[in-house]
Design a protein around this motif. Sequence first.
Motif, PDB file in Angstrom:
ATOM      1  N   ALA A  37     -34.034  -7.991 -53.776  1.00 27.03           N
ATOM      2  CA  ALA A  37     -34.890  -7.595 -52.698  1.00 27.03           C
ATOM      3  C   ALA A  37     -36.130  -8.667 -52.508  1.00 27.03           C
ATOM      4  N   ALA A  38     -36.317  -8.892 -51.409  1.00 29.28           N
ATOM      5  CA  ALA A  38     -37.359  -9.933 -50.934  1.00 29.28           C
ATOM      6  C   ALA A  38     -38.841  -9.243 -50.542  1.00 29.28           C
ATOM      7  N   GLY A  39     -39.979  -9.428 -51.071  1.00 28.11           N
ATOM      8  CA  GLY A  39     -40.975  -8.719 -51.024  1.00 28.11           C
ATOM      9  C   GLY A  39     -41.743  -9.122 -49.681  1.00 28.11           C
ATOM     10  N   ARG A  40     -42.712  -8.411 -49.243  1.00 27.18           N
ATOM     11  CA  ARG A  40     -43.557  -8.621 -48.060  1.00 27.18           C
ATOM     12  C   ARG A  40     -44.704  -9.412 -48.374  1.00 27.18           C
ATOM     13  N   TYR A  41     -45.072  -9.429 -49.749  1.00 30.35           N
ATOM     14  CA  TYR A  41     -46.062 -10.187 -50.220  1.00 30.35           C
ATOM     15  C   TYR A  41     -45.797 -10.784 -51.527  1.00 30.35           C
ATOM     16  N   ARG A  42     -46.770 -11.587 -51.945  1.00 31.75           N
ATOM     17  CA  ARG A  42     -46.696 -12.718 -52.999  1.00 31.75           C
ATOM     18  C   ARG A  42     -46.688 -12.137 -54.316  1.00 31.75           C
ATOM     19  N   VAL A  43     -47.405 -10.984 -54.311  1.00 26.05           N
ATOM     20  CA  VAL A  43     -47.843 -10.108 -55.888  1.00 26.05           C
ATOM     21  C   VAL A  43     -46.694  -9.316 -56.176  1.00 26.05           C
TER      22      VAL A  43
END
Length: 124
Positions: A97-103
């Motif tokens: 899964a690819a996140g919406r945020y950097r953290v």
Amino acid sequence: QVQLVESGGGLVQAGGSLRLSCAASGRTFTSVAMAWFRQAPEKAREFVAAINWSGGNTYYADSVKGRFTISRDNAKNTVYLQMNSLKPEDAAVYYCAAGRYRVVTKAPADFGSWGQGTQVTVSS
């Protein structure tokens, strides 16, 4: 939007190892956190591991800590999950899964793109 394709699943004996790969396309890959989740039959999808955008911070579920390692190669747009000392209870479909945020985060709602999954089977 990031497109994700997982590979590397298969059948392994308990105690064995597998390395999953997740190839990503899309310009935002290097700027977002990535994660692995898994789902066993008749069970809810659960968080496995996450890594921040640079690879400098990781987070693991207690059930895999010390056995699994998440890493990423931003030059290759790929994230990996090295799984060692596999147990029968690790058997599941594993999703990248690819996140919406950097953290780093473990909430499914924080991930906007998902792969199709790769099956991991562990024989006892």
